[in-house]
Design a protein around this motif. Sequence first.
Motif, PDB file in Angstrom:
ATOM      1  N   PRO A 155      26.981  56.181 105.218  1.00  0.00           N
ATOM      2  CA  PRO A 155      27.595  54.857 105.032  1.00  0.00           C
ATOM      3  C   PRO A 155      28.988  54.762 105.638  1.00  0.00           C
ATOM      4  N   ALA A 156      29.780  55.830 105.501  1.00  0.00           N
ATOM      5  CA  ALA A 156      31.117  55.814 106.092  1.00  0.00           C
ATOM      6  C   ALA A 156      31.032  55.738 107.615  1.00  0.00           C
ATOM      7  N   LEU A 157      30.111  56.496 108.190  1.00  0.00           N
ATOM      8  CA  LEU A 157      29.957  56.482 109.647  1.00  0.00           C
ATOM      9  C   LEU A 157      29.538  55.100 110.144  1.00  0.00           C
ATOM     10  N   VAL A 158      28.540  54.503 109.510  1.00  0.00           N
ATOM     11  CA  VAL A 158      28.065  53.192 109.952  1.00  0.00           C
ATOM     12  C   VAL A 158      29.135  52.129 109.713  1.00  0.00           C
ATOM     13  N   GLY A 159      29.854  52.224 108.579  1.00  0.00           N
ATOM     14  CA  GLY A 159      30.931  51.274 108.318  1.00  0.00           C
ATOM     15  C   GLY A 159      32.043  51.365 109.345  1.00  0.00           C
ATOM     16  N   ALA A 160      32.409  52.601 109.730  1.00  0.00           N
ATOM     17  CA  ALA A 160      33.455  52.776 110.746  1.00  0.00           C
ATOM     18  C   ALA A 160      32.992  52.247 112.096  1.00  0.00           C
ATOM     19  N   ILE A 161      31.727  52.475 112.428  1.00  0.00           N
ATOM     20  CA  ILE A 161      31.190  51.939 113.687  1.00  0.00           C
ATOM     21  C   ILE A 161      31.203  50.416 113.655  1.00  0.00           C
ATOM     22  N   ALA A 162      30.847  49.844 112.508  1.00  0.00           N
ATOM     23  CA  ALA A 162      30.857  48.381 112.389  1.00  0.00           C
ATOM     24  C   ALA A 162      32.261  47.838 112.609  1.00  0.00           C
ATOM     25  N   PHE A 163      33.270  48.505 112.029  1.00  0.00           N
ATOM     26  CA  PHE A 163      34.652  48.053 112.232  1.00  0.00           C
ATOM     27  C   PHE A 163      35.031  48.106 113.705  1.00  0.00           C
ATOM     28  N   VAL A 164      34.748  49.238 114.346  1.00  0.00           N
ATOM     29  CA  VAL A 164      35.122  49.398 115.755  1.00  0.00           C
ATOM     30  C   VAL A 164      34.395  48.373 116.627  1.00  0.00           C
ATOM     31  N   ALA A 165      33.114  48.116 116.323  1.00  0.00           N
ATOM     32  CA  ALA A 165      32.359  47.137 117.101  1.00  0.00           C
ATOM     33  C   ALA A 165      32.943  45.731 116.939  1.00  0.00           C
ATOM     34  N   LEU A 166      33.267  45.365 115.694  1.00  0.00           N
ATOM     35  CA  LEU A 166      33.859  44.046 115.462  1.00  0.00           C
ATOM     36  C   LEU A 166      35.217  43.928 116.139  1.00  0.00           C
ATOM     37  N   ASN A 167      35.986  44.999 116.085  1.00  0.00           N
ATOM     38  CA  ASN A 167      37.294  44.983 116.738  1.00  0.00           C
ATOM     39  C   ASN A 167      37.146  44.832 118.252  1.00  0.00           C
ATOM     40  N   ALA A 168      36.129  45.472 118.833  1.00  0.00           N
ATOM     41  CA  ALA A 168      35.889  45.355 120.270  1.00  0.00           C
ATOM     42  C   ALA A 168      35.485  43.939 120.661  1.00  0.00           C
ATOM     43  N   LEU A 169      34.922  43.200 119.706  1.00  0.00           N
ATOM     44  CA  LEU A 169      34.535  41.809 119.952  1.00  0.00           C
ATOM     45  C   LEU A 169      35.690  40.840 119.688  1.00  0.00           C
ATOM     46  N   ALA A 170      36.904  41.398 119.517  1.00  0.00           N
ATOM     47  CA  ALA A 170      38.121  40.610 119.299  1.00  0.00           C
ATOM     48  C   ALA A 170      38.112  39.874 117.966  1.00  0.00           C
ATOM     49  N   VAL A 171      37.347  40.373 117.003  1.00  0.00           N
ATOM     50  CA  VAL A 171      37.429  39.847 115.640  1.00  0.00           C
ATOM     51  C   VAL A 171      38.770  40.277 115.055  1.00  0.00           C
ATOM     52  N   PRO A 172      39.475  39.404 114.320  1.00  0.00           N
ATOM     53  CA  PRO A 172      40.750  39.813 113.708  1.00  0.00           C
ATOM     54  C   PRO A 172      40.592  41.100 112.896  1.00  0.00           C
ATOM     55  N   LEU A 173      41.606  41.942 112.972  1.00  0.00           N
ATOM     56  CA  LEU A 173      41.495  43.271 112.371  1.00  0.00           C
ATOM     57  C   LEU A 173      41.210  43.209 110.867  1.00  0.00           C
ATOM     58  N   GLY A 174      41.836  42.265 110.169  1.00  0.00           N
ATOM     59  CA  GLY A 174      41.572  42.148 108.738  1.00  0.00           C
ATOM     60  C   GLY A 174      40.115  41.827 108.448  1.00  0.00           C
ATOM     61  N   VAL A 175      39.534  40.921 109.263  1.00  0.00           N
ATOM     62  CA  VAL A 175      38.123  40.557 109.097  1.00  0.00           C
ATOM     63  C   VAL A 175      37.225  41.724 109.485  1.00  0.00           C
ATOM     64  N   ALA A 176      37.581  42.415 110.568  1.00  0.00           N
ATOM     65  CA  ALA A 176      36.804  43.589 110.977  1.00  0.00           C
ATOM     66  C   ALA A 176      36.850  44.666 109.902  1.00  0.00           C
ATOM     67  N   GLY A 177      38.018  44.841 109.285  1.00  0.00           N
ATOM     68  CA  GLY A 177      38.133  45.816 108.208  1.00  0.00           C
ATOM     69  C   GLY A 177      37.261  45.458 107.017  1.00  0.00           C
TER      70      GLY A 177
END
Length: 209
Positions: A155-177
């Motif tokens: 779960p931690a690995l997939v959650g971290a990947i989800a954050f990085v993917a959202l951040n790469a899509l220029a989603v605001p960092l708070g929302v990506a977090g």
Amino acid sequence: MDGLAASLTVLDYAAVAVFGATGALAAARRKHDIITFGFFAAVTGVGGGTLRDLLIDAPVFWVARPEYLMVCLAAAVAVWVFGGGRGRGRLLLWLDALGMAAYTSVGAMKATSLGAPPFTAIVMGVLTATFGGVLRDVLAHEPSVLLRRELYVTPALVGAIAFVALNALAVPLGVAGLGGFLVAFSIRAGAILFGWKMPGFPGRPPPED
């Protein structure tokens, strides 16, 4: 950047408090004294973040801000006062899931904010989320979370990947977090409720000596 700092601070305190409570609950299961409660809470609460900061060459977050340790001690006192009822083991599981998910986002967000590349941010998210629990289990002589087939690191690995993917899509960092937190917590919750596990190695176990 102020919004990012505020998001990191809120998640950081929440994760430290929840993980500190899991450390104190582990001490409660062993019927330790209040000093040990505080020690377990502090080690569990700041362990993952300490490892993260040392690896990315950042100032260790609690050294200049001892209020993080005070949050851990407050969590220990709260468990000492209110944590004596039934269902302690179940409470430990769910608090640990919340702390793991929060620290997944905190670790990845902090590494990203300091310019770490995406893969490094993912690794920092996983280490921040799991290392405190590993230390807690070692201190409490419990089976390590890393040795259970029930999903925990995944779960931690997939959650971290989800954050990085959202951040790469220029989603605001708070929302990506928040997205990383929700993904990690949802998978961990499924493991707790439904027994989700990763498949084991299909080979035969080694013969007994």
